[in-house]
Enzyme design. Structure first.
Site, PDB file in Angstrom:
ATOM      1  N   ARG A  23     -60.911  83.532  17.059  1.00 18.32           N
ATOM      2  CA  ARG A  23     -61.390  82.168  16.791  1.00 18.32           C
ATOM      3  C   ARG A  23     -61.898  82.061  15.364  1.00 18.32           C
ATOM      4  O   ARG A  23     -62.447  83.016  14.820  1.00 18.32           O
ATOM      5  CB  ARG A  23     -62.528  81.831  17.759  1.00 18.32           C
ATOM      6  CG  ARG A  23     -62.015  81.491  19.141  1.00 18.32           C
ATOM      7  CD  ARG A  23     -63.130  80.955  19.979  1.00 18.32           C
ATOM      8  NE  ARG A  23     -63.920  82.027  20.554  1.00 18.32           N
ATOM      9  CZ  ARG A  23     -65.235  81.971  20.754  1.00 18.32           C
ATOM     10  NH1 ARG A  23     -65.909  80.908  20.379  1.00 18.32           N
ATOM     11  NH2 ARG A  23     -65.872  82.975  21.299  1.00 18.32           N
ATOM     12  N   LYS A  46     -49.249  90.825  12.345  1.00 29.86           N
ATOM     13  CA  LYS A  46     -48.599  91.794  13.237  1.00 29.86           C
ATOM     14  C   LYS A  46     -47.568  92.638  12.488  1.00 29.86           C
ATOM     15  O   LYS A  46     -46.627  92.120  11.892  1.00 29.86           O
ATOM     16  CB  LYS A  46     -47.922  91.022  14.367  1.00 29.86           C
ATOM     17  CG  LYS A  46     -47.365  91.886  15.474  1.00 29.86           C
ATOM     18  CD  LYS A  46     -47.347  91.096  16.756  1.00 29.86           C
ATOM     19  CE  LYS A  46     -46.507  91.727  17.822  1.00 29.86           C
ATOM     20  NZ  LYS A  46     -46.688  91.039  19.104  1.00 29.86           N
ATOM     21  N   ARG A  50     -43.389  90.616  24.792  1.00 31.04           N
ATOM     22  CA  ARG A  50     -44.222  90.411  25.990  1.00 31.04           C
ATOM     23  C   ARG A  50     -44.129  88.961  26.447  1.00 31.04           C
ATOM     24  O   ARG A  50     -43.810  88.074  25.673  1.00 31.04           O
ATOM     25  CB  ARG A  50     -45.671  90.786  25.677  1.00 31.04           C
ATOM     26  CG  ARG A  50     -45.854  92.288  25.461  1.00 31.04           C
ATOM     27  CD  ARG A  50     -47.310  92.697  25.619  1.00 31.04           C
ATOM     28  NE  ARG A  50     -48.178  92.032  24.685  1.00 31.04           N
ATOM     29  CZ  ARG A  50     -48.441  92.484  23.445  1.00 31.04           C
ATOM     30  NH1 ARG A  50     -47.898  93.597  23.023  1.00 31.04           N
ATOM     31  NH2 ARG A  50     -49.251  91.821  22.667  1.00 31.04           N
TER      32      ARG A  50
END
Ligand code: BTN
Length: 332
Positions: free
Chosen positions: A326, A189, A124
């Site tokens: 975060r 991932k 992407r």
């Protein structure tokens, strides 16, 4: 890449020593030509050892895809003929780029291309997709819809969920999705999807769904990836073959695409929310070409938009952006 490199690597795929002389003879080439061809294996992320008197050996076996085994896995447990037709090639620039060209030339819905090696795999936002021969599974599926391209909003979430289900069925633990369509384990991932759509506002439309799965990445290849990654070999205690994993992903994708055609994203929304690794969590939103900002993930809309709340209390619906968590070490 020289086709001889793939032919020679196939003969070395079992990870045992093979005589260079015998391979060269089988392939009808000289030993010098074979040695030159195998010299390129490193570009594919594959390490080849050469030992005088014993021949060549791969650092690790390569499990090449078998189109027949992929088709058999797709058909397993189903009476109906699969609606996805897979072609496996050694090399292509990008399976998605190739399918976009085939879609424009009228290729039918269900066309699927899997490549052992992509010379220009795309992620992407114009990023490169890094993979290695036998260490990844890279494929794309072309699907045609009656509805318009503007109504394919939740498609990428549905496709991500289908891949997550398939990987969980392959034994991967703690599989989750990350909006819009990554598949992660412990915020690392495991797979990424690139969904590209085109067509008329009122329909019909076409989508090319590209999937890259980290299957068993060599360390040197993992080190080249600039985000936390995990491969399926480390996520499951009992790793199925690449052909079985690909077949399962295609089976789940086909079912999900048919469901999306009928009813859109809405029926899967609850399951998607329950599987979303970032649900209710504080994130940094990275919109393309704009400064990042902080928000909390609250919900997902029936059209696949992500609903977040800003520190001011204002809600926003995101249709595209990247997220990072975060306050975490492993920012996925
Ligand atoms: C991402 O997470 O950035 C999306 C990665 C998508 C990679 C796959 S690999 C098969 C297909 N062909 C490509 O060039 N890209 C997709």
């Amino acid at each position: 890449m020289n086709p001889l490199t793939f032919a020679a690597l196939r003969r070395l795929a079992d990870g045992r020593f093979h005589s260079g002389e015998a391979i060269a003879r089988e392939l009808g080439r000289s030993r010098a030509t074979l040695s030159e061809a195998l010299g390129h294996a490193g570009e594919l992320g594959v390490e080849v050892f050469s030992v005088r008197g014993r021949g060549y050996r791969l650092a690790a076996p390569v499990d090449f895809l078998d189109a027949g085994a992929v088709a058999a896995e797709m058909a397993a447990g189903s009476q109906a003929a699969p609606g996805i037709h897979v072609q496996v090639v050694d090399e292509v620039d990008s399976t998605s780029s190739r399918l976009l060209a085939l879609a424009a030339a009228g290729a039918p819905s269900g066309t699927c291309l899997a490549a052992e090696w992509q010379s220009a795999g795309r992620g992407r936002r114009g990023r490169a997709w890094i993979s290695s021969l036998g260490g990844s599974i890279t494929f794309s599926v072309l699907w045609r819809f009656e509805r318009g391209a503007g109504h394919l909003g939740g498609l990428s979430l549905v496709a991500g969920l289908a891949v997550a289900r398939a990987l969980a069925a392959c034994g991967a633990r703690r599989v989750a999705v990350k909006w819009p369509n990554d598949v992660v384990v412990d915020l690392r991932k495991l797979a990424g999807l690139l969904v590209e759509t085109s067509g008329e506002m009122a329909g019909p439309s076409v989508a090319v769904i590209g999937v890259g799965l980290n299957y068993r990445l060599p360390e040197a290849v993992r080190d080249r990836i600039d985000q936390p990654v995990l491969d399926l070999a480390r996520a499951t205690p009992d790793l199925p073959s690449r052909s079985v994993v690909l077949g399962r992903m295609l089976r789940e994708l086909e079912a999900a695409l048919r469901g999306f055609e009928r009813e859109g994203f809405a029926p899967l929304r609850e399951e998607w929310l329950a599987t979303h690794a970032y649900q209710g969590r504080p994130v940094r939103v990275l919109p393309a070409g704009e400064p990042p900002y902080e928000a909390v993930v609250t919900d997902v809309g029936p059209d696949g938009t992500l609903l977040v709340t800003l520190p001011s209390g204002r809600s926003m619906a995101l249709s595209s952006a990247e997220l990072s968590l975060r306050g975490q070490k492993a920012e996925a």
